[in-house]
Scaffold this active site. Structure first.
Site, PDB file in Angstrom:
ATOM      1  N   ASP A 269       7.208  31.359  18.637  1.00 10.97           N
ATOM      2  CA  ASP A 269       6.417  31.321  19.873  1.00 10.97           C
ATOM      3  C   ASP A 269       7.244  31.593  21.120  1.00 10.97           C
ATOM      4  O   ASP A 269       6.688  31.786  22.197  1.00 10.97           O
ATOM      5  CB  ASP A 269       5.752  29.944  20.018  1.00 10.97           C
TER       6      ASP A 269
ATOM      7  N   HIS B 143      11.791  23.553  14.983  1.00 16.06           N
ATOM      8  CA  HIS B 143      10.859  23.868  13.897  1.00 16.06           C
ATOM      9  C   HIS B 143      11.075  22.864  12.778  1.00 16.06           C
ATOM     10  O   HIS B 143      12.213  22.477  12.516  1.00 16.06           O
ATOM     11  CB  HIS B 143      11.116  25.286  13.372  1.00 16.06           C
TER      12      HIS B 143
HETATM   13  N1  ACO Z   1      12.885  20.280  22.949  1.00 16.39           N
HETATM   14  C1  ACO Z   1      13.719  19.208  23.056  1.00 16.39           C
HETATM   15  N2  ACO Z   1      14.014  18.371  22.038  1.00 16.39           N
HETATM   16  C2  ACO Z   1      13.433  18.614  20.862  1.00 16.39           C
HETATM   17  C3  ACO Z   1      12.548  19.712  20.657  1.00 16.39           C
HETATM   18  C4  ACO Z   1      12.294  20.546  21.759  1.00 16.39           C
HETATM   19  N3  ACO Z   1      11.478  21.604  21.630  1.00 16.39           N
HETATM   20  N4  ACO Z   1      12.103  19.722  19.382  1.00 16.39           N
HETATM   21  C5  ACO Z   1      12.690  18.672  18.791  1.00 16.39           C
HETATM   22  N5  ACO Z   1      13.474  18.005  19.667  1.00 16.39           N
HETATM   23  C6  ACO Z   1      14.319  16.843  19.379  1.00 16.39           C
HETATM   24  C7  ACO Z   1      13.468  15.592  19.173  1.00 16.39           C
HETATM   25  O1  ACO Z   1      13.270  14.899  20.396  1.00 16.39           O
HETATM   26  C8  ACO Z   1      14.318  14.807  18.194  1.00 16.39           C
HETATM   27  O2  ACO Z   1      15.390  14.249  18.910  1.00 16.39           O
HETATM   28  P1  ACO Z   1      16.003  12.801  18.479  1.00 16.39           P
HETATM   29  O3  ACO Z   1      16.604  13.043  17.113  1.00 16.39           O
HETATM   30  O4  ACO Z   1      16.975  12.479  19.530  1.00 16.39           O
HETATM   31  O5  ACO Z   1      14.824  11.874  18.420  1.00 16.39           O
HETATM   32  C9  ACO Z   1      14.923  15.895  17.293  1.00 16.39           C
HETATM   33  O6  ACO Z   1      14.966  17.073  18.128  1.00 16.39           O
HETATM   34  C10 ACO Z   1      14.127  16.175  16.025  1.00 16.39           C
HETATM   35  O7  ACO Z   1      12.791  16.534  16.386  1.00 16.39           O
HETATM   36  P2  ACO Z   1      11.475  16.158  15.578  1.00 16.39           P
HETATM   37  O8  ACO Z   1      10.376  15.885  16.563  1.00 16.39           O
HETATM   38  O9  ACO Z   1      11.786  15.106  14.571  1.00 16.39           O
HETATM   39  O10 ACO Z   1      11.176  17.485  14.801  1.00 16.39           O
HETATM   40  P3  ACO Z   1       9.827  17.819  14.037  1.00 16.39           P
HETATM   41  O11 ACO Z   1      10.236  18.569  12.832  1.00 16.39           O
HETATM   42  O12 ACO Z   1       9.003  16.600  13.827  1.00 16.39           O
HETATM   43  O13 ACO Z   1       9.031  18.736  15.055  1.00 16.39           O
HETATM   44  C11 ACO Z   1       8.327  20.627  16.260  1.00 16.39           C
HETATM   45  C12 ACO Z   1       9.067  20.108  15.017  1.00 16.39           C
HETATM   46  C13 ACO Z   1       6.935  19.984  16.338  1.00 16.39           C
HETATM   47  C14 ACO Z   1       8.151  22.139  16.128  1.00 16.39           C
HETATM   48  C15 ACO Z   1       9.165  20.272  17.523  1.00 16.39           C
HETATM   49  O14 ACO Z   1      10.438  20.852  17.438  1.00 16.39           O
HETATM   50  C16 ACO Z   1       8.457  20.708  18.796  1.00 16.39           C
HETATM   51  O15 ACO Z   1       7.600  19.985  19.303  1.00 16.39           O
HETATM   52  N6  ACO Z   1       8.833  21.907  19.354  1.00 16.39           N
HETATM   53  C17 ACO Z   1       8.186  22.406  20.554  1.00 16.39           C
HETATM   54  C18 ACO Z   1       6.805  22.935  20.254  1.00 16.39           C
HETATM   55  C19 ACO Z   1       6.840  24.257  19.512  1.00 16.39           C
HETATM   56  O16 ACO Z   1       7.536  25.176  19.885  1.00 16.39           O
HETATM   57  N7  ACO Z   1       6.035  24.323  18.455  1.00 16.39           N
HETATM   58  C20 ACO Z   1       5.888  25.526  17.646  1.00 16.39           C
HETATM   59  C21 ACO Z   1       6.438  25.308  16.275  1.00 16.39           C
HETATM   60  S1  ACO Z   1       6.409  26.789  15.351  1.00 16.39           S
HETATM   61  C22 ACO Z   1       4.795  27.046  14.970  1.00 16.39           C
HETATM   62  O17 ACO Z   1       4.033  26.169  14.727  1.00 16.39           O
HETATM   63  C23 ACO Z   1       4.366  28.365  15.006  1.00 16.39           C
END
Ligand code: ACO
Length: 429
Positions: free
Chosen positions: A364, A307
């Site tokens: 979610d 998140h």
């Molecule tokens: N699975 C595996 N790795 C992940 C995940 C995940 N779900 N989420 C983040 N990471 C990793 C990224 O690859 C990144 O790794 P790195 O530092 O080695 O490059 C690190 O964690 C940081 O992630 P970001 O993408 O910078 O985080 P951001 O804040 O931009 O994204 C988001 C947040 C979009 C929610 C992301 O975690 C994601 O795509 N999660 C899965 C989708 C999801 O569940 N979305 C619902 C969000 S809640 C809502 O809207 C109701």
């Protein structure tokens, strides 16, 4: 609010800006005059460090896993409140008196029908249309049936605000149920004299020959699901609603844009993606461990994890995890997807990759298991999120519309394209 100042040094020049402090101690450097003073702008792609507004509605402390609406902890609301009461709290700022809540419930109940002129709109969609596409179109079309409430004249739209808010909270649910029935080739079911979620389940699943019987408490589980989605400060869809509202657009148009923003898999669409992921893991005979390894290598994303704001357990996911167990046991259903979800959660909470990145289950992660148990098709999951988020969108629209100082939202950019060049005639290219 206590104001101190902060300084930005650019080259040899210092620029001083006020520091704004929120009621929970969050601090922000107020750089609104930065460009005028220095010619420089801030660059914050994804807005991770940008406060786009001052808001009284919802407080989140992502590091501590705290979520409060108007000061009330989400855990307290989940225990004692209902979706409609929380909707009033989010929109109007305080817990309603009994008579106000009853009047609101009545207004919502009496606004449930959809103008018959709109029934034919459903005929225009192919049955393959995504329910979110239908929902956003229908909400925007709805405004056309209420021209006085969707005038794009702020004063007038605000004069009709209470009526519009109740109408949208009510009709979004009717449109959702009608969308499902249209896609299934079933005739529409008229709303009945029932409570909010019971009425929704009736419009989804009743037949002329058999009334939907909520013998397993699906209405109660759904009410909790909706309440937990009621608002979440400046997420992608709510910021979109505020953005559209800032241009003076009416509430119907603004929430319709919110639905579009919610649709994507990184936002509300994640609840669909979680179930698809769990089903694929199950079909592949994996207990989740292979999937975790793939996620760590960057070959897969663990949907429902991570998140932008929570760097701790999302408090809504904790509540929904318990609720998922409750509804499954009430139905007497043993869903292997819940077992896989628990294994994934356990593995991820112990694994260095997830721990170091502070990736925890989000709202979610368990919500799909609840919706699936209730009988909601996966394609409708994000629509369910939209029904729940409607109060938050409405409250945020109200904040913009009621603020006489609110300005159109218009970020700047750093241009990285070609510099000026001469036009080349077609024959010379
Ligand atoms: N699975 C595996 N790795 C992940 C995940 C995940 N779900 N989420 C983040 N990471 C990793 C990224 O690859 C990144 O790794 P790195 O530092 O080695 O490059 C690190 O964690 C940081 O992630 P970001 O993408 O910078 O985080 P951001 O804040 O931009 O994204 C988001 C947040 C979009 C929610 C992301 O975690 C994601 O795509 N999660 C899965 C989708 C999801 O569940 N979305 C619902 C969000 S809640 C809502 O809207 C109701």
């Amino acid at each position: 609010m206590e104001n101190t100042t902060g300084t930005i040094r650019l080259g040899s020049e210092n620029f001083e800006f006020p520091i704004i402090e929120g009621t929970e101690g969050e601090k922000a450097l107020d750089t609104r005059t930065l460009r005028a003073k220095s010619g420089c702008i801030t660059f914050d792609e994804g807005y991770g460090n940008t406060g786009s507004c001052i808001s009284d509605i919802t407080f989140i402390n992502g590091e501590k896993g705290i979520l409060r609406h108007r000061g009330y902890a989400i855990e307290e609301l989940a225990k004692h409140s209902s979706f409609l009461e929380t909707a009033m709290l989010v929109i109007y700022g305080s817990l309603p008196q009994k008579s106000c809540l009853s009047a609101f419930r009545k207004q919502v109940r009496e606004s449930a029908s959809i103008h018959t002129g709109m029934h034919s709109h459903f005929d225009g969609f192919p049955t393959s249309a995504h329910p979110m596409a239908i929902l956003s179109s229908m909400l925007n079309s709805l405004g056309a049936y209420y021209p006085k409430m969707s005038s794009n004249n702020r004063e007038q739209d605000l004069a009709y605000f209470d009526e519009t808010a109740a109408l949208l909270i009510s009709k979004v649910r009717t449109i959702a149920a009608m969308t499902y029935r249209m896609k299934m080739g079933l005739s529409f079911v008229h709303p009945a004299e029932k409570r909010y979620t019971e009425n929704f389940l009736h419009m989804m699943f009743s037949e002329p020959y058999s009334e939907y019987d909520d013998k397993h408490g699906a209405g109660k589980a759904l009410d909790l699901f909706l309440m937990l989605h009621a608002d979440h400060e400046q997420n992608c869809s709510t910021s979109t609603v505020r953005m559209v509202a800032s241009g003076g657009a009416n509430l119907f148009a603004s929430v319709s844009a919110g639905v579009c923003a919610l649709w994507g898999p990184s936002h509300g669409g994640a609840n669909m993606a979680v179930i698809k992921m769990l089903e694929e893991i199950h079909a592949a005979g994996d207990d989740g461990s292979k999937f975790i390894e793939a996620a760590k290598k960057g070959e897969a994303k663990l949907m429902g994890f991570g998140h932008r704001v929570y760097k701790n357990y999302d408090p809504r996911a904790k509540i929904l995890g318990k609720s998922a167990e409750g509804i499954l046991s009430s139905i007497g259903m043993n869903d292997p997807l819940l077992d896989i979800a628990r294994k994934l959660e356990q593995a991820a909470l112990e694994d260095e990759y997830f721990v170091s990145r502070k990736l925890y289950p989000n709202v979610d992660f368990y919500s799909g298991i609840i919706l699936k148990a209730i009988g909601i098709p996966v394609e409708m999951f994000t629509v369910m999120f939209a029904i729940g988020r409607m109060p938050g969108w409405i409250a945020n629209w109200k904040e913009i519309a009621e603020n006489p100082k609110s300005r159109i939202h218009r970020p700047r950019q750093i241009y990285s394209g070609e510099t000026q060049r001469d036009y080349v005639q077609l024959v010379d290219r």
